[in-house]
Design an enzyme around this catalytic site. Sequence first.
Site, short mmCIF file in Angstrom:
data_model
loop_
_atom_site.label_atom_id
_atom_site.label_comp_id
_atom_site.label_asym_id
_atom_site.label_seq_id
_atom_site.Cartn_x
_atom_site.Cartn_y
_atom_site.Cartn_z
N GLY A 271 0.77 -1.24 0.00
CA GLY A 271 0.00 0.00 0.00
C GLY A 271 0.80 1.28 0.00
N GLU A 325 4.14 -6.46 1.81
CA GLU A 325 3.70 -6.87 0.47
C GLU A 325 3.65 -5.68 -0.48
OE1 GLU A 325 -0.18 -8.32 1.42
OE2 GLU A 325 0.58 -9.77 2.85
N PRO A 326 4.75 -4.98 -0.67
CA PRO A 326 4.70 -3.80 -1.55
C PRO A 326 4.66 -4.20 -3.02
CG PRO A 326 6.95 -4.18 -0.84
CD PRO A 326 6.11 -5.24 -0.16
N GLY A 327 3.85 -3.52 -3.78
CA GLY A 327 3.83 -3.72 -5.23
C GLY A 327 4.24 -2.42 -5.89
N ARG A 364 -5.40 3.11 -15.97
CA ARG A 364 -5.53 3.79 -14.68
C ARG A 364 -6.26 5.14 -14.75
NH1 ARG A 364 -2.06 5.40 -11.74
NH2 ARG A 364 -2.92 4.72 -9.76
N TYR A 368 -9.47 4.87 -12.50
CA TYR A 368 -9.35 5.50 -11.17
C TYR A 368 -9.28 7.02 -11.24
CZ TYR A 368 -7.32 0.87 -10.01
OH TYR A 368 -7.09 -0.46 -9.84
N CYS A 412 -12.30 3.75 -28.92
CA CYS A 412 -13.63 4.37 -29.10
C CYS A 412 -14.38 4.48 -27.78
CB CYS A 412 -14.42 3.55 -30.11
SG CYS A 412 -13.59 3.48 -31.68
N TYR A 441 0.56 -1.59 -12.11
CA TYR A 441 -0.84 -1.62 -12.53
C TYR A 441 -0.99 -0.97 -13.92
CZ TYR A 441 -1.03 -2.77 -7.64
OH TYR A 441 -0.78 -3.37 -6.43
C1 LIG Z 1 -3.31 -8.20 -0.19
C2 LIG Z 1 -2.53 -7.21 -0.95
N1 LIG Z 1 -1.23 -7.06 -0.65
C3 LIG Z 1 -0.46 -6.18 -1.32
C4 LIG Z 1 -0.99 -5.39 -2.33
C5 LIG Z 1 -0.07 -4.44 -3.03
O1 LIG Z 1 -0.47 -3.12 -2.90
P1 LIG Z 1 0.49 -1.96 -3.38
O2 LIG Z 1 0.80 -2.20 -4.80
O3 LIG Z 1 -0.32 -0.74 -3.18
O4 LIG Z 1 1.70 -1.99 -2.51
C6 LIG Z 1 -2.34 -5.50 -2.64
C7 LIG Z 1 -2.93 -4.63 -3.69
O5 LIG Z 1 -4.06 -4.65 -4.03
C8 LIG Z 1 -3.14 -6.44 -1.94
O6 LIG Z 1 -4.43 -6.61 -2.23
#
Ligand SMILES: Cc1ncc(COP(=O)(O)O)c(C=O)c1O
Length: 486
Positions: A271, A325-327, A364, A368, A412, A441
């Site tokens: 997050g 859990e960073p993405g 995106r 969003y 379109c 994303y």
């Molecule tokens: C369970 C969980 N962990 C980690 C993430 C990664 O989030 P972010 O990319 O914002 O770090 C998400 C994103 O939806 C998620 O649902």
Amino acid sequence: MYHRKVRDSATPSPGTRDACATRSSPLHSRVHFFLYRNGRLHCEDVDLARVAEELGTPLYVYSAGTILDHYQRLDAALAPLDHLICYAVKANSNRAILKLLADAGAGFDIVSGGELFRVLAAGGDPAKCTFAGVGKSREEIEYALDQRVYSFNVESEAELEYIDRIANASRRRGMRAPIALRANPDVNPHTYEYIATGSHENKFGIPLGRLAAIYERAANMRNIDIVGVQMHIGSQITEAEPFADAIKKVAPIVRDLKSKYGIKFFSIGGGLGIVYESSFESGRSEWWKENTSASTNKSKALSIQEYVDATLPALRELNVRILLEPGRLLVGNAGVLLTRVRYIKQTGQKKFTIVDAGMNDLIRPALYHSYHEIVPVEEPNCVGSVSGAGQTSKNKSTNKIKEKIDIVGPVCESGDFFALDREMPEVHECDLLAIMSAGAYGFVMASNYNSRPLPAEVLVRGDKFAIIRKRQTWKDLVRGEIDAPV
Ligand SMILES: Cc1ncc(COP(=O)(O)O)c(C=O)c1O
């Protein structure tokens, strides 16, 4: 051939970041490695106009150095804790990127059997994988059990029972599935509603008041092994408080679970937000000194250090392994989407710049209403010229005029835009633009809508680049389709 390719794009060797970080180049001490050199936008040491000329557009380009740098800075900041960074694969699941992070020591947060398959294909360790998601199928649970993932992050009582049954079934009889329940701490993450997940109004997780009873049930299930507790409150969060508040709320539960069931870990989710509005400028480390709360009350961004400072003391006391859990943080501003201007269309008061990327390539903004900074690949106010796709740009980048334009795609849909009423240096047909912060994303949400082939993806390492996904062809669009025999 004017470019040098990475020897083996699928198996990048570790060390790029070291090369980037230690040599005396402008990349040293940068937060991301996109910058102008001699008036042309570079990713690390690669001239993006040349990549676009060779490979065409739309094109995703990622900086390996930036990804590894983010990973290593987060890892170092967490050093006082027993921790594991599980990269959230959903943010960008290209195998070359997973391999880069697996080689750096990362674990993975997966949400489907397909993501687990990708991680394994990239050489990731299943024993470092957490399996999240509200709707896991039988097939996915079986696959994850067979691969012995680190934990199933369970979202409901019904799912818990299902996992128990599958672990007990057939050849898996007697197997114990490692589980953590996903706690919903009911905090407001102050982010866009579609990516907030930790409040009572979302489908995610289990309310704190229900957790104890469900853990007790889990403890009585023959094929379930309680190993942890997990939460994730949302995405693109740019303040530290919601994270700290959520940890404060769940910490007493962690202590209780540790004493009752001996849990091994607490996953605090991902997050961490990135910079979208000043994406380009935020590559300079000085920008962070000027724009984070250490220097101003109007913080525009959350730094890794601020995040860790706000969360680490409470986590340290828990004495369990901490998972993150960073993405977006790891890959978001490590990627750009290159797109070329096709037409300029003036209608009444409006000036539309129609580019060759569409909402199918990067959804995106449409999904969003998210902001992506867009910069010309040829630096405004610099003398130069660009050519590509058989056309020569009428480049007038010496022009200092700024104008308000809509930057839209060819799809379109009225929602097919990247920027509305955006003040930009004058843009011309055939100009090349970079849509910043497109590494997370972005491609993963791309589709074939309007029968548009998926774009190619490129990974840059130092002065080399490699295609890590081929551009789709029209033939690819119909592959797998079958004439109806009736
Ligand atoms: C369970 C969980 N962990 C980690 C993430 C990664 O989030 P972010 O990319 O914002 O770090 C998400 C994103 O939806 C998620 O649902």
